[in-house]
Structure formats: structure tokens, C-alpha cells
Design a protein around this motif. Structure first.
Motif, PDB file in Angstrom:
ATOM      1  N   GLY A  17      -8.329  -0.653   2.384  1.00 38.80           N
ATOM      2  CA  GLY A  17      -8.043   0.676   2.957  1.00 38.80           C
ATOM      3  C   GLY A  17      -9.241   1.105   3.776  1.00 38.80           C
ATOM      4  N   ASP A  48      -6.137  -2.517   6.321  1.00 37.63           N
ATOM      5  CA  ASP A  48      -5.534  -1.186   6.329  1.00 37.63           C
ATOM      6  C   ASP A  48      -4.121  -1.312   6.887  1.00 37.63           C
ATOM      7  N   ARG A  49      -3.280  -0.346   6.534  1.00 39.10           N
ATOM      8  CA  ARG A  49      -1.925  -0.410   7.103  1.00 39.10           C
ATOM      9  C   ARG A  49      -1.836   0.308   8.439  1.00 39.10           C
ATOM     10  N   ARG A  76      -6.087   3.103  13.218  1.00 38.44           N
ATOM     11  CA  ARG A  76      -7.429   3.179  12.617  1.00 38.44           C
ATOM     12  C   ARG A  76      -8.150   1.850  12.749  1.00 38.44           C
ATOM     13  N   ASP A 100       0.229  -3.735   4.528  1.00 40.19           N
ATOM     14  CA  ASP A 100       0.569  -2.673   3.582  1.00 40.19           C
ATOM     15  C   ASP A 100       0.302  -3.207   2.179  1.00 40.19           C
ATOM     16  N   LEU A 101      -0.704  -2.666   1.547  1.00 38.47           N
ATOM     17  CA  LEU A 101      -1.113  -3.176   0.229  1.00 38.47           C
ATOM     18  C   LEU A 101      -0.129  -2.774  -0.861  1.00 38.47           C
ATOM     19  N   ASP A 102       0.828  -1.938  -0.525  1.00 33.96           N
ATOM     20  CA  ASP A 102       1.891  -1.653  -1.488  1.00 33.96           C
ATOM     21  C   ASP A 102       2.915  -2.778  -1.494  1.00 33.96           C
ATOM     22  N   ALA A 116     -12.863   2.362  -0.962  1.00 33.10           N
ATOM     23  CA  ALA A 116     -13.418   3.721  -0.891  1.00 33.10           C
ATOM     24  C   ALA A 116     -12.321   4.718  -0.533  1.00 33.10           C
ATOM     25  N   GLU A 157      -4.487   6.152  -3.079  1.00 33.64           N
ATOM     26  CA  GLU A 157      -3.384   6.355  -2.126  1.00 33.64           C
ATOM     27  C   GLU A 157      -2.276   5.321  -2.305  1.00 33.64           C
TER      28      GLU A 157
HETATM   29  C1  LIG Z   1      -8.933   8.265   2.999  1.00 37.19           C
HETATM   30  S1  LIG Z   1      -8.899   6.820   3.928  1.00 37.19           S
HETATM   31  C2  LIG Z   1     -10.426   6.021   3.496  1.00 37.19           C
HETATM   32  C3  LIG Z   1     -10.890   5.102   4.565  1.00 37.19           C
HETATM   33  C4  LIG Z   1     -12.227   4.416   4.320  1.00 37.19           C
HETATM   34  N1  LIG Z   1     -12.201   3.584   3.155  1.00 37.19           N
HETATM   35  C5  LIG Z   1     -13.346   5.425   4.245  1.00 37.19           C
HETATM   36  O1  LIG Z   1     -14.030   5.492   3.218  1.00 37.19           O
HETATM   37  O2  LIG Z   1     -13.583   6.138   5.226  1.00 37.19           O
HETATM   38  C6  LIG Z   1      -7.715   5.821   3.049  1.00 37.19           C
HETATM   39  C7  LIG Z   1      -7.244   4.635   3.840  1.00 37.19           C
HETATM   40  O3  LIG Z   1      -6.381   3.853   2.992  1.00 37.19           O
HETATM   41  C8  LIG Z   1      -5.327   3.361   3.792  1.00 37.19           C
HETATM   42  N2  LIG Z   1      -4.153   3.053   2.965  1.00 37.19           N
HETATM   43  C9  LIG Z   1      -3.464   3.915   2.182  1.00 37.19           C
HETATM   44  N3  LIG Z   1      -2.424   3.285   1.620  1.00 37.19           N
HETATM   45  C10 LIG Z   1      -2.452   2.007   2.066  1.00 37.19           C
HETATM   46  C11 LIG Z   1      -1.610   0.869   1.860  1.00 37.19           C
HETATM   47  N4  LIG Z   1      -0.535   0.939   1.101  1.00 37.19           N
HETATM   48  N5  LIG Z   1      -1.931  -0.291   2.471  1.00 37.19           N
HETATM   49  C12 LIG Z   1      -3.022  -0.365   3.270  1.00 37.19           C
HETATM   50  N6  LIG Z   1      -3.847   0.676   3.519  1.00 37.19           N
HETATM   51  C13 LIG Z   1      -3.562   1.858   2.929  1.00 37.19           C
HETATM   52  C14 LIG Z   1      -5.034   4.493   4.759  1.00 37.19           C
HETATM   53  O4  LIG Z   1      -4.361   4.020   5.904  1.00 37.19           O
HETATM   54  C15 LIG Z   1      -6.436   5.026   5.057  1.00 37.19           C
HETATM   55  O5  LIG Z   1      -6.989   4.474   6.222  1.00 37.19           O
END
Ligand SMILES: C[S@@+](CC[C@H](N)C(=O)[O-])C[C@H]1O[C@@H](n2cnc3c(N)ncnc32)[C@H](O)[C@@H]1O
Length: 285
Positions: free
Chosen positions: A62, A85-86, A90, A113-115, A130, A135
Motif C-alpha cells: 500500500g 498499490d491498487r 498514486r 489489489d491486495l484484497d 504504513a 484499509e
Molecule cells: C493511507 S495510504 C498510505 C500510503 C503510504 N503507505 C504512506 O505511508 O504514505 C494507504 C494506501 O493503501 C492502498 N490500498 C488500500 N487498499 C488496498 C488494496 N486492497 N490493495 C492495494 N493497495 C491498497 C491505498 O491505495 C493507499 O495508497
């Protein structure tokens, strides 16, 4: 009200368009990284002794716009960083700001998509999640999959915001004292930044907990850029706050968000910064 306070999946979708959300969140992620850079370096100082040997593959789970990827790339100069990241936009921003050759050519982005499933990126020595694990719809499944794909002795680091950052004094001179506290109460009820105590969950997935620590910063006056960070954070939270704050609080918040108002967040000189992270480090047993 930081980038990390994006509405929790259980809180329902943000009403803005996805592109608008991405732009707003991307900007917040960068302000957060810029202003809390020294705090994150402190986190890495604490993490580094838990890392066994020089990591070859580091997964940034993410990754968002990549503040973690850049820090990890600088800290571990022989590692390949895989930023997952999905969000395509970004990751695009991450590639555009990945830094000088030597760093940028060691950062690879993977849109996934990690889901759905852990992407095929090979064995992982160090994983960094982080503000992202909370999420996911099924973090326990992801943790088990990750455990299976880490090298023995590999380290997983989970970072969460311990609370929403605070930017303004108790009495801002507009409306009733305590506006920010009441905003945070509303956002907590809407599950912003909700996360569990990860330690037992990491152990259930097979990891062995190496440590847990809180890192905090309290700066008065606030560092440069805090006004912009606060402005973006409150603005991002506004759709949730608008329906649930008392009318006088909403008026005060609108004043804070007025770009050319002398008492607005972009111009105030009384801003403070209180922010923190909780970090778990766990080895693949
Ligand atoms: C709050 S941001 C944090 C980003 C980074 N780690 C930071 O510390 O700035 C959370 C990130 O998790 C990603 N994310 C949430 N669910 C996800 C998923 N199912 N698969 C991949 N990425 C995911 C979101 O797209 C987002 O960019």
C-alpha cells in the motif's frame, strides 16, 4: 485527518470522484511525508537492528505515492524496492518522484489489489505496511500469504497513525474552544483511522513479534508546511464533518478553510503539530 485518515472501508465511499480523491490523498501523503520525514527516519533507526543481513527485496505494501519506498531505498542501498498499490495514479506519482537514478531504478511499482491476492514478486526479505493494513478487507489472509512468501528471518513492519494529527490550539478564537477535538470525535465515529492491535494478528499469521513502539512529535510552533497539511486534511474530512458537526462548529471550520481569511489555516501563526505512529516489527518465524 491526514492522508492516513482516508475513510475506512466500513465508513462508506467518499462522495467525490475517484480521480479527485486520488489527487487530494496524493497531496496529503506528500505533505505528511515531508513534515514527518524525521519521525519516519527515527522509526527506521529502530527497525534497522531487527533486519537480519542486507535485504535484497523490500515490499512496500500500500505504497501510495511512495514516501516509504524512498526512505527504504535510501536506508537499504542494495535492495530492490517493490511498491505495491491498487491505485494507478498514486503509483504514477511515485514513479515521477522516485528520486535520482540509483534510487529510482531500484524502485519497481506493481499495481495490484491486495484484497485479491499477493502479487508474484518473488521472496521478500523486508515488508513495510504504513497506514495500509487497516484499509484491507481481509488483512489476516494477506498476512498469511505474505508470511508464506517471506524468506525465513525476514521482517514485517506495520506502521499506523496512533491518532489523527492535531494542528490547532484548543481555542482558535472563533466559535467554541475544542473544535478540533469535536471534529476528531465525529471522524472516530465514522471509523477514520480505525485499526486493531496488530501484534496478536501478526502472531496468528505465523510471525514472531520482535517489538512494538510509539513514536511521536510535538512541535510548537509547527514546522513550515503544517498550515497546508492542516488545510488539506480538514478539507478532505469536510464531507464527513459537514453532516455531523453542530452548526456553529461548521461555521468555524468553514472560516478555518477560507483560503484568504487571516484566521484561516493557511495563514495562522498559532498552529501546533502533534502526531504519532505505532510500529510493530515481527519476524517470519
Ligand atoms: C493511507 S495510504 C498510505 C500510503 C503510504 N503507505 C504512506 O505511508 O504514505 C494507504 C494506501 O493503501 C492502498 N490500498 C488500500 N487498499 C488496498 C488494496 N486492497 N490493495 C492495494 N493497495 C491498497 C491505498 O491505495 C493507499 O495508497
Amino acid at each position: 485527518m491526514t492522508p492516513h485518515a482516508s475513510p475506512h472501508p466500513t465508513a462508506g465511499r467518499h462522495p467525490h470522484s475517484e480521480r479527485h480523491d486520488d489527487d487530494g490523498l496524493a497531496e496529503l501523503l506528500e505533505l505528511d511525508a515531508e513534515i514527518l520525514g524525521p519521525l519516519l527516519e527515527e522509526v527506521l533507526d529502530w527497525v534497522a537492528p531487527h533486519v537480519r543481513g542486507a535485504p535484497r527485496t523490500v515490499a512496500d505494501i500500500g505504497a501510495g505515492t511512495g514516501p516509504g519506498s524512498r526512505l527504504l531505498g535510501r536506508r537499504f542501498p542494495s535492495a530492490q524496492i517493490v511498491a505495491i498499490d491498487r491505485s494507478a495514479s498514486r503509483l504514477e506519482r511515485l514513479r515521477a518522484t522516485a528520486g535520482a537514478p540509483g534510487l529510482s531504478d531500484r524502485i519497481r511499482t506493481v499495481q495490484a489489489d491486495l484484497d485479491t491476492a499477493w502479487p508474484e514478486i518473488g521472496a521478500v526479505d523486508l515488508a513495510w505496511a504504513a497506514s495500509s493494513l487497516h484499509e484491507l478487507a481481509a488483512p489476516d489472509r494477506l498476512l498469511r500469504e505474505l508470511h508464506a512468501r517471506m524468506r525465513p528471518g525476514g521482517l514485517l513492519v506495520v506502521v499506523e497513525m496512533d491518532a489523527l494529527p492535531r494542528f490547532v490550539p484548543e481555542d482558535i478564537g472563533i466559535g467554541r474552544p475544542g473544535l478540533e477535538r469535536r471534529c476528531h470525535e465525529v471522524l472516530a465515529r465514522a471509523h477514520w483511522n480505525a485499526f486493531p492491535e496488530w501484534g496478536p494478528r501478526l502472531e496468528e499469521a505465523g510471525f514472531r513479534l520482535a517489538g512494538r513502539r510509539r513514536f511521536g512529535v510535538e512541535a510548537r510552533p509547527a514546522p513550515p508546511g503544517t498550515g497546508r497539511w492542516a488545510h488539506h486534511s480538514f478539507r478532505r474530512a469536510l464531507p464527513v464533518l459537514a453532516d455531523r458537526l453542530a452548526a456553529d462548529d461548521l461555521l468555524a471550520l468553514e472560516h478555518l478553510l477560507t483560503e484568504d481569511a487571516p484566521g484561516g489555516l493557511l495563514h495562522r501563526e498559532d498552529l501546533v503539530l502533534r502526531a504519532g505512529r505505532i510500529v510493530w516489527a515481527a519476524h517470519r518465524a
